[in-house]
Enzyme design. Structure first.
Site, PDB file in Angstrom:
ATOM      1  N   HIS A  46       0.864  -1.181   0.000  1.00 52.82           N
ATOM      2  CA  HIS A  46       0.000   0.000   0.000  1.00 52.82           C
ATOM      3  C   HIS A  46       0.896   1.225   0.000  1.00 52.82           C
ATOM      4  O   HIS A  46       1.849   1.299   0.780  1.00 52.82           O
ATOM      5  CB  HIS A  46      -0.906  -0.013   1.237  1.00 52.82           C
ATOM      6  CG  HIS A  46      -2.064   0.920   1.106  1.00 52.82           C
ATOM      7  ND1 HIS A  46      -1.923   2.281   1.129  1.00 52.82           N
ATOM      8  CD2 HIS A  46      -3.396   0.681   0.926  1.00 52.82           C
ATOM      9  CE1 HIS A  46      -3.118   2.842   0.968  1.00 52.82           C
ATOM     10  NE2 HIS A  46      -4.027   1.890   0.840  1.00 52.82           N
ATOM     11  N   ARG A  77      -4.533  -5.678  -6.912  1.00 57.55           N
ATOM     12  CA  ARG A  77      -5.931  -5.480  -6.517  1.00 57.55           C
ATOM     13  C   ARG A  77      -6.257  -3.994  -6.440  1.00 57.55           C
ATOM     14  O   ARG A  77      -5.453  -3.199  -5.960  1.00 57.55           O
ATOM     15  CB  ARG A  77      -6.168  -6.106  -5.139  1.00 57.55           C
ATOM     16  CG  ARG A  77      -7.464  -5.670  -4.510  1.00 57.55           C
ATOM     17  CD  ARG A  77      -7.689  -6.330  -3.184  1.00 57.55           C
ATOM     18  NE  ARG A  77      -6.933  -5.771  -2.091  1.00 57.55           N
ATOM     19  CZ  ARG A  77      -7.312  -4.705  -1.361  1.00 57.55           C
ATOM     20  NH1 ARG A  77      -8.420  -4.053  -1.651  1.00 57.55           N
ATOM     21  NH2 ARG A  77      -6.575  -4.299  -0.354  1.00 57.55           N
ATOM     22  N   LEU A 111      -2.289   1.653   8.420  1.00 64.10           N
ATOM     23  CA  LEU A 111      -2.808   2.054   7.114  1.00 64.10           C
ATOM     24  C   LEU A 111      -3.360   3.481   7.140  1.00 64.10           C
ATOM     25  O   LEU A 111      -4.103   3.866   8.041  1.00 64.10           O
ATOM     26  CB  LEU A 111      -3.936   1.109   6.692  1.00 64.10           C
ATOM     27  CG  LEU A 111      -4.536   1.452   5.323  1.00 64.10           C
ATOM     28  CD1 LEU A 111      -3.558   1.157   4.208  1.00 64.10           C
ATOM     29  CD2 LEU A 111      -5.826   0.709   5.095  1.00 64.10           C
ATOM     30  N   SER A 148     -11.478  -5.754  -2.240  1.00 66.03           N
ATOM     31  CA  SER A 148     -11.171  -6.916  -1.428  1.00 66.03           C
ATOM     32  C   SER A 148     -12.288  -7.194  -0.427  1.00 66.03           C
ATOM     33  O   SER A 148     -12.687  -8.354  -0.226  1.00 66.03           O
ATOM     34  CB  SER A 148      -9.841  -6.667  -0.747  1.00 66.03           C
ATOM     35  OG  SER A 148      -9.795  -7.336   0.442  1.00 66.03           O
TER      36      SER A 148
HETATM   37  C1  LIG Z   1      -5.832  -1.968   7.740  1.00 65.39           C
HETATM   38  C2  LIG Z   1      -6.564  -2.561   6.576  1.00 65.39           C
HETATM   39  C3  LIG Z   1      -7.506  -1.809   5.894  1.00 65.39           C
HETATM   40  C4  LIG Z   1      -8.195  -2.344   4.802  1.00 65.39           C
HETATM   41  N1  LIG Z   1      -9.107  -1.574   4.143  1.00 65.39           N
HETATM   42  C5  LIG Z   1      -9.803  -2.099   3.100  1.00 65.39           C
HETATM   43  C6  LIG Z   1     -10.808  -1.346   2.430  1.00 65.39           C
HETATM   44  O1  LIG Z   1     -11.124  -0.226   2.796  1.00 65.39           O
HETATM   45  N2  LIG Z   1     -11.437  -1.916   1.379  1.00 65.39           N
HETATM   46  C7  LIG Z   1     -11.159  -3.176   0.953  1.00 65.39           C
HETATM   47  O2  LIG Z   1     -11.778  -3.633   0.003  1.00 65.39           O
HETATM   48  N3  LIG Z   1     -10.222  -3.920   1.594  1.00 65.39           N
HETATM   49  C8  LIG Z   1      -9.551  -3.409   2.650  1.00 65.39           C
HETATM   50  N4  LIG Z   1      -8.603  -4.184   3.291  1.00 65.39           N
HETATM   51  C9  LIG Z   1      -8.487  -5.605   2.950  1.00 65.39           C
HETATM   52  C10 LIG Z   1      -9.671  -6.368   3.543  1.00 65.39           C
HETATM   53  O3  LIG Z   1     -10.034  -5.794   4.770  1.00 65.39           O
HETATM   54  C11 LIG Z   1      -9.378  -7.834   3.771  1.00 65.39           C
HETATM   55  O4  LIG Z   1      -8.818  -8.408   2.633  1.00 65.39           O
HETATM   56  C12 LIG Z   1     -10.663  -8.590   4.117  1.00 65.39           C
HETATM   57  O5  LIG Z   1     -11.322  -7.961   5.191  1.00 65.39           O
HETATM   58  C13 LIG Z   1     -10.351 -10.022   4.452  1.00 65.39           C
HETATM   59  O6  LIG Z   1     -11.491 -10.658   4.968  1.00 65.39           O
HETATM   60  P1  LIG Z   1     -11.416 -12.202   5.308  1.00 65.39           P
HETATM   61  O7  LIG Z   1     -12.778 -12.593   5.775  1.00 65.39           O
HETATM   62  O8  LIG Z   1     -10.823 -12.920   4.184  1.00 65.39           O
HETATM   63  O9  LIG Z   1     -10.352 -12.307   6.494  1.00 65.39           O
HETATM   64  P2  LIG Z   1     -10.244 -11.682   7.970  1.00 65.39           P
HETATM   65  O10 LIG Z   1     -11.223 -10.628   8.250  1.00 65.39           O
HETATM   66  O11 LIG Z   1      -8.797 -11.378   8.152  1.00 65.39           O
HETATM   67  O12 LIG Z   1     -10.628 -12.908   8.893  1.00 65.39           O
HETATM   68  C14 LIG Z   1      -9.816 -14.050   8.992  1.00 65.39           C
HETATM   69  C15 LIG Z   1     -10.336 -14.912  10.135  1.00 65.39           C
HETATM   70  O13 LIG Z   1      -9.642 -16.142  10.165  1.00 65.39           O
HETATM   71  C16 LIG Z   1      -9.244 -16.444  11.480  1.00 65.39           C
HETATM   72  N5  LIG Z   1      -8.076 -17.324  11.351  1.00 65.39           N
HETATM   73  C17 LIG Z   1      -6.890 -17.073  10.752  1.00 65.39           C
HETATM   74  N6  LIG Z   1      -6.106 -18.167  10.783  1.00 65.39           N
HETATM   75  C18 LIG Z   1      -6.807 -19.137  11.403  1.00 65.39           C
HETATM   76  C19 LIG Z   1      -6.544 -20.494  11.731  1.00 65.39           C
HETATM   77  N7  LIG Z   1      -5.397 -21.098  11.406  1.00 65.39           N
HETATM   78  N8  LIG Z   1      -7.495 -21.189  12.406  1.00 65.39           N
HETATM   79  C20 LIG Z   1      -8.690 -20.616  12.734  1.00 65.39           C
HETATM   80  N9  LIG Z   1      -8.983 -19.330  12.423  1.00 65.39           N
HETATM   81  C21 LIG Z   1      -8.060 -18.608  11.758  1.00 65.39           C
HETATM   82  C22 LIG Z   1      -8.997 -15.093  12.117  1.00 65.39           C
HETATM   83  O14 LIG Z   1      -9.065 -15.170  13.509  1.00 65.39           O
HETATM   84  C23 LIG Z   1     -10.164 -14.301  11.519  1.00 65.39           C
HETATM   85  O15 LIG Z   1     -11.345 -14.541  12.249  1.00 65.39           O
HETATM   86  C24 LIG Z   1      -7.912  -3.665   4.384  1.00 65.39           C
HETATM   87  C25 LIG Z   1      -6.987  -4.424   5.075  1.00 65.39           C
HETATM   88  C26 LIG Z   1      -6.294  -3.867   6.132  1.00 65.39           C
HETATM   89  C27 LIG Z   1      -5.253  -4.708   6.811  1.00 65.39           C
END
Ligand SMILES: Cc1cc2nc3c(=O)[nH]c(=O)nc-3n(C[C@H](O)[C@H](O)[C@H](O)COP(=O)(O)OP(=O)(O)OC[C@H]3O[C@@H](n4cnc5c(N)ncnc54)[C@H](O)[C@@H]3O)c2cc1C
Length: 574
Positions: A235, A380, A245, A385
């Protein structure tokens, strides 16, 4: 050792995982969530800027459409995205955003009451819907509240450490219960890995400490290949010092990037899109300014929003202002923010198709950042995302329900496999515990994270990549042959043990990223080789796949075609 039995297990309670869970519960499937953190503490809650959908609400935005959203996404991806999957995502974006609104997401509004939309990098229209600069928080809470009505069991503080795969299908997962320190098995007919991103592999990252990518490593080790891992998003604007961020929304609302000569330097790199060029281009521009001596303290540039005025900053960017004050001592109403590029997002992940199922292992699904569908290709776009996780989480839940209903699977067939896997997993984890403490896993982890930042970062070239790969492979051997260990008195909430287990898996991911970056002798999207600065469609318009060959052994690679439907690759200009 206890083994529980469900039809479907969702690993990870973030945006993707909870979206899938709700669909499964709606379809009457017996489902449980196994997750390291409570759902509302997933990284999704940190998402700031917004979620894309071609609602066409912006008064000056013109007529937006799914076709335009698709084109921007594919061009942004440097033509590596699978176009059928992109089409799915952008078409579903509009109904999904309205559905989430109806579930209670408090989106910011225009004066006419419609959902507000702001411009974001690489988008030809202002199509990013947002809840101030706390969009992820709003989405995650609405989704979690929705899930509560279905009374779905959530096993929190459980880390999934193994996926049990045999005869080409999934049989369940094994988790470490952090509270008791015991292993617990979950048999299932279908499993979804929605474990989020892997930013913690790099030393400078916007990602939370939980984003180790370990879920991807668990899939890889179970024989489910990963895809396109060399494409790592940096980023452009993370806060100097902590790398928190500073959302693209700041530039979307009109923020300028300024070097030490007072120039809006983006004029030189993307004369039309300026600060709203895609992230790969802006990150390289900032790094170039810093390298050529036009940064501040040889480390950062300025992000200036003073001209927007206090009112806009306080209503549209309140969290950003607070982060600046608390973590850099800078109030952006009066002073520019110091920013530098930092690791942010994994375009790669667990290889799945647009149904979110692995083409190689039946019943193994993945969605969200842990997955590579692929809709982001080599780069991306901001706001895509949350959309990916929201749309493919939902589609994944529906496809899992369909899979479970149409396949005759007898859960008791998995008993002996699960028991055997539990024994092996226990031996593996016990191997990390020793009074002698030969190699300190935390020192090695830090070394790996610095190595990735220095040698596998924004700019890449052969020699540093080779050095990094050699060292990572050495570390992998060391872990297996000599052991890395922690001292354990009690296994309850043993964070040291937990981190050591992660490190073991993170080394495999670091190897995938580095090997992929070394092998891909071209520049595309976020992967920039100074020794091969051009995109090379003749040789490299293809996805990379990574296969596990055993702990301590090198990762093997092969390739897979990119799905191109109506958008032929063109030169990417902004
Ligand atoms: C600071 C920040 C700001 C962002 N802003 C934006 C934005 O404005 N717009 C956008 O489109 N994207 C944004 N992104 C990206 C986006 O937020 C993420 O890609 C998205 O939220 C991911 O969602 P997810 O459900 O895949 O994972 P997450 O929300 O990361 O959830 C993963 C889950 O898996 C669990 N987990 C992990 N490993 C294990 C394991 N081995 N066993 C059991 N549980 C596990 C964790 O505890 C968590 O509950 C941002 C990312 C960051 C870091």
């Amino acid at each position: 050792m206890e083994i529980k039995s469900y039809d479907a297990i969702i690993v990870g309670g973030g945006l993707a995982g909870m979206g899938a869970t709700i669909e499964l519960a709606k379809a009457g499937i017996k489902v449980a969530v196994v997750t390291t953190t409570h759902p509302v503490r997933s990284h999704t809650v940190a998402a700031q800027g917004g979620i894309n959908a071609s609602l066409g609400n912006h008064p000056e935005g013109g007529d937006d459409s799914w076709e335009r959203h698709a084109f921007d996404t594919i061009k942004g991806s440097d033509y590596l995205a699978d176009q059928d999957a992109v089409e799915n995502m952008v078409k579903e974006a509009v109904p999904r955003v309205y559905e989430l609104e109806h579930w209670g997401v408090a989106f910011s509004r225009f004066d006419n009451g419609k959902i507000a939309q702001r411009p974001f990098g690489g988008g030809a229209f202002p199509r990013t819907c947002f809840a101030a600069d706390r969009t992820g928080h709003a989405l995650m809470h609405a989704l979690y509240e929705r899930s509560v009505r279905y009374k779905i069991p959530v096993y929190e503080d459980h880390v999934v450490v193994k996926a049990v795969v045999a005869d080409g299908r999934v049989h369940g997962v094994i988790a470490l219960n952090l509270v008791s320190g015991e292993l617990i098995g979950f048999k299932a007919k279908a499993v979804m890995f929605s474990t989020g991103g892997c930013g913690q592999i790099y030393s400078k990252t916007t990602n939370s400490i939980i984003n180790t990518g370990f879920g991807m490593a668990v899939a890889l080790r179970a024989g489910v290949p990963l895809k396109d891992m060399e494409f790592v998003q940096f980023h452009p604007t993370t806060l100097y010092g902590t790398n928190l961020l500073i959302s693209e929304a700041v530039r979307g609302e009109g923020g300028y990037l300024i070097n030490n000569k007072g120039e809006r330097f983006m004029e030189r790199y993307a004369p039309k899109a300026m600060e709203l060029a895609p992230r790969d281009i802006v990150a390289r521009a900032i790094m170039t300014e810093i390298k050529e001596g036009r940064g501040f303290e040889d480390a950062y540039v300025h992000l200036d929003v003073r001209h927007l005025g206090a009112e806009k900053i306080l209503t549209r960017l309140p969290q950003i202002r607070e982060l600046g004050i608390r973590f850099a001592g800078v109030d952006c109403i009066h002073e520019p923010l110091p920013v530098q590029p930092g690791n942010h997002y994994a375009m790669g992940g667990i290889d799945v198709d647009k149904t979110t199922m692995s083409p190689f292992v039946k019943g193994f699904f993945s969605a969200g950042e842990a997955a590579c569908v692929s809709v982001h290709g080599a780069n991306r776009l901001g706001g895509n995302s949350l959309l990916d996780a929201a749309v493919f989480g939902k589609i994944g839940g529906q496809k899992m329900a369909e899979y479970i209903k149409t396949h005759e699977i007898n859960l008791s067939d998995s008993d002996s496999l699960m028991e055997q896997a539990m024994k092996e997993t226990k031996e593996w984890i016990d191997g990390f515990i020793d009074e002698k403490n030969e190699h300190n896993p935390f020192q090695l982890l830090n070394e790996m994270r610095e190595l990735m930042m220095d040698k596998v970062g924004v700019f890449r070239s052969e020699d540093p990549l080779k050095d990094a790969l050699n060292r990572i492979r050495e570390m992998k051997k060391m872990v297996v042959e000599e052991g890395v260990t922690v001292i354990v008195k009690s296994r309850r909430f043993h964070r040291g043990l937990e981190r050591t287990i992660y490190f073991d898996g993170m080394l495999d991911l670091a190897e995938c990223i580095t090997l992929g970056a070394l092998t891909r002798t071209e520049s595309r999207g976020a992967h920039y080789r100074t020794d091969y600065p051009k995109r090379d469609d003749d040789n490299w318009l293809k996805h990379s796949l990574y296969w596990f060959q055993g702990r301590g052994k090198p990762i093997k690679m092969d390739y897979k075609e990119v799905i191109i439907t109506k958008w032929q690759p063109m030169e990417r200009k902004y």
